[in-house]
Design an enzyme around this catalytic site. Structure first.
Site, short mmCIF file in Angstrom:
data_model
loop_
_atom_site.label_atom_id
_atom_site.label_comp_id
_atom_site.label_asym_id
_atom_site.label_seq_id
_atom_site.Cartn_x
_atom_site.Cartn_y
_atom_site.Cartn_z
CD1 TRP A 143 -1.62 1.98 2.25
CD2 TRP A 143 -2.88 2.01 1.57
NE1 TRP A 143 -2.24 3.32 2.27
CE2 TRP A 143 -3.09 3.14 1.81
CE3 TRP A 143 -3.71 1.18 0.62
CZ2 TRP A 143 -4.08 3.96 2.30
CZ3 TRP A 143 -5.18 1.76 0.80
CH2 TRP A 143 -5.00 3.05 0.96
CD GLU B 132 -5.77 13.83 5.79
OE1 GLU B 132 -5.50 13.58 7.22
OE2 GLU B 132 -6.55 14.25 5.58
CG ASP C 15 -0.99 11.54 2.44
OD1 ASP C 15 -1.54 10.28 2.17
OD2 ASP C 15 -1.53 11.77 4.03
CG PHE D 28 0.05 8.79 10.77
CD1 PHE D 28 0.57 8.18 10.63
CD2 PHE D 28 -0.70 9.78 11.31
CE1 PHE D 28 -1.13 7.47 11.08
CE2 PHE D 28 -2.45 8.97 11.65
CZ PHE D 28 -1.44 7.01 11.71
CG ASP E 212 -0.43 15.44 7.91
OD1 ASP E 212 0.25 14.06 7.98
OD2 ASP E 212 -1.92 15.53 7.40
#
Length: 492
Positions: free
Chosen positions: A36, A217, A39, A98, A163
């Protein structure tokens, strides 16, 4: 020191990635080594090469505990796959590494800034963390996390705080991060530091105030042709007009800084009006170009279709050069793509009335420009990735100046959003299109990049027909190039 979690991920991706042949991938759009991808992260220049990371779950084609995949390039098109850079292996990021960013430090190290995610008694906690390395191996700082919920403004949520986009200006480091404010909607927070370990909240750069979606985001903040430019990816947007779409969107906010350093909005526009685009990130190249790459996917689980037998999911857009013209964002495919053009075919002043095909105009990996001149009100339709019953279409209605991207009949066997109609600037019946077709996608640049529409496609590769249809009268100029196959360089 490489953790056991990272060592395991690297061994798995090396083994499984070798099972995916080049023919199963796009030619020049980046896909994960295996599993997978979402971003883009850490898009940066380090030691003269372009580095690009991405949100990565190598163990399946579904979202899972996030790692950072990694690759590098010298031309932004041919990417050398490197071992995974980060794995969720510390108490502060045990449930995911993340999104984040990267920069080269003055002493020659490659600095990564990312969001560490952990769950505590069912409650999510997000904080900003750092890792440094040599372009392949990275070590997380002992001071992590370096920005926590204690450094949020009153009402800010540590459950939605992520982020970070990092840059250096003079002797100071700066970072912007998305946060859910006390009113439940998004804001972009600005932080600064002199030593990377102690960070100061400078304030909110901009906020939604429940007018432009909820959580914001993947913020990015930079100067572009003299304009202060903020990119954000809102969730739960209620479209304020036909140029926007509901749900998860990407906004470009152009503005300026006042005497006190506050960001003042001047305009808000969508970045990509197609079906698949989210969470872009930019890098400033040594030659002065600002280049953007996004996740070419509609965010949200219903849109994440994986064809049976496919061992990867998710691809990134073609890198795009950004500029500002007449107060609006302009996007163009990176000029490096021109070196891959082959077999030029061109036509001028082709009359259109009814249906038409042109000798030499077909294919699934191509760069094609069309200049259309409609004679009065009418409808012009371009069909591509076409066989006997499958196709994707672009339809221009010259009267109301509407452009529709429609993949309803492209072969998706599931109920997704397949059609988007957007207004285009009135040019007295004239329209310029540039289509970049790859095996599993199309990116449409409208009127010199004033607007862009992107979509993923899973039509069988044998469907390579292109046809033209007009209700009314029009003329067309066309230039088509086949794109060569820039093979991805997997480490042997």
């Amino acid at each position: 020191m490489i953790s056991e979690q990272l060592r395991r991920a690297r061994a798995y991706e090396a083994r499984m990635g070798a099972l995916i042949s080049p023919a199963e991938r796009p030619l020049f759009h980046l896909t994960p080594t295996t599993g997978w991808l979402n971003d883009p992260n850490g898009f940066s220049v380090y030691r003269g090469e372009y580095h690009l990371f991405y949100q990565y779950h190598p163990y399946s084609t579904s979202w899972g505990p996030m790692h950072w995949g990694h690759c590098k390039s010298r031309d932004l098109l041919r990417w050398e796959r490197l071992p995974a850079a980060l794995a969720p292996d510390q108490p502060y990021d045990r449930d995911g590494c993340f999104s984040g960013s990267a920069a080269e430090t003055p002493d020659g190290r490659h600095l990564l800034m990312y969001t560490g995610r952990r769950l505590e008694e069912g409650r999510e906690v997000q904080a900003q963390c750092l890792a440094v390395g040599n372009g392949e191996n990275y070590e997380k700082l002992s001071a992590n996390p370096v920005i926590t919920g204690e450094q949020l403004p009153p009402g800010g949520s540590a459950q939605d705080f992520r982020d970070p986009k990092l840059w250096r200006d003079g002797s100071r480091w700066y970072a912007v991060a998305g946060n859910r404010a006390g009113d439940g909607s998004g804001e972009v927070l600005l932080y600064s530091s002199e030593d990377l370990e102690r960070w100061r909240l400078e304030g909110a750069l901009d906020r939604s105030a429940n007018q432009w979606g909820k959580m914001w985001e993947c913020p990015d903040f930079f100067s572009l042709d003299g304009q202060s430019t903020l990119l954000v990816s809102p969730q739960e947007l209620e479209a304020p007009g036909p140029e926007f779409h509901n749900g998860q969107e990407v906004l470009c906010i152009l503005g300026g800084l006042d005497g006190g350093g506050r960001f003042i909005r001047q305009s808000i526009s969508p970045v990509d009006q197609g079906l698949d685009f989210y969470a872009p990130q930019t890098a400033l190249l040594p030659d002065g170009r600002r280049v953007m790459i996004g996740w070419m996917q509609a965010a949200g689980e219903p849109s994440c279709y994986v064809p049976k037998g496919q061992k990867w999911f998710g691809q990134l857009t073609l890198p795009r050069e950004l500029s500002v013209r007449d107060g609006r964002l302009i996007q163009s495919p990176v000029r490096e793509l021109e070196a891959w053009r082959k077999e030029r075919v061109s036509y001028e002043n082709v009359p259109l009335s009814g249906s038409l095909t042109l000798p030499g105009v077909s294919g699934r990996t191509l760069d094609m420009k069309i200049a259309l001149r409609c004679r009065g009100d009418g409808t012009f339709t371009l069909k591509f990735a076409q066989d006997g019953h499958r196709f994707t279409a672009l339809c221009f209605q010259s009267g109301p100046n509407l452009l529709t991207l429609d993949r309803t009949y492209s072969g998706f066997p599931c109920n997704l959003v397949h059609r988007r109609t957007v207004p285009v600037r009135d040019r007295a019946g004239e329209l310029e299109l540039r289509l970049i077709l790859d095996r599993f996608s199309v990116e449409v640049f409208v009127n010199g990049g004033e607007q862009v529409l992107s979509a993923t496609l899973y039509t069988p590769q044998e469907a390579d027909g292109i046809s033209f249809h007009a209700q009314g009268r029009a003329e067309m100029d066309l230039e088509r190039y086949r794109l060569a196959e820039p093979a991805c360089q997997d480490r042997g």
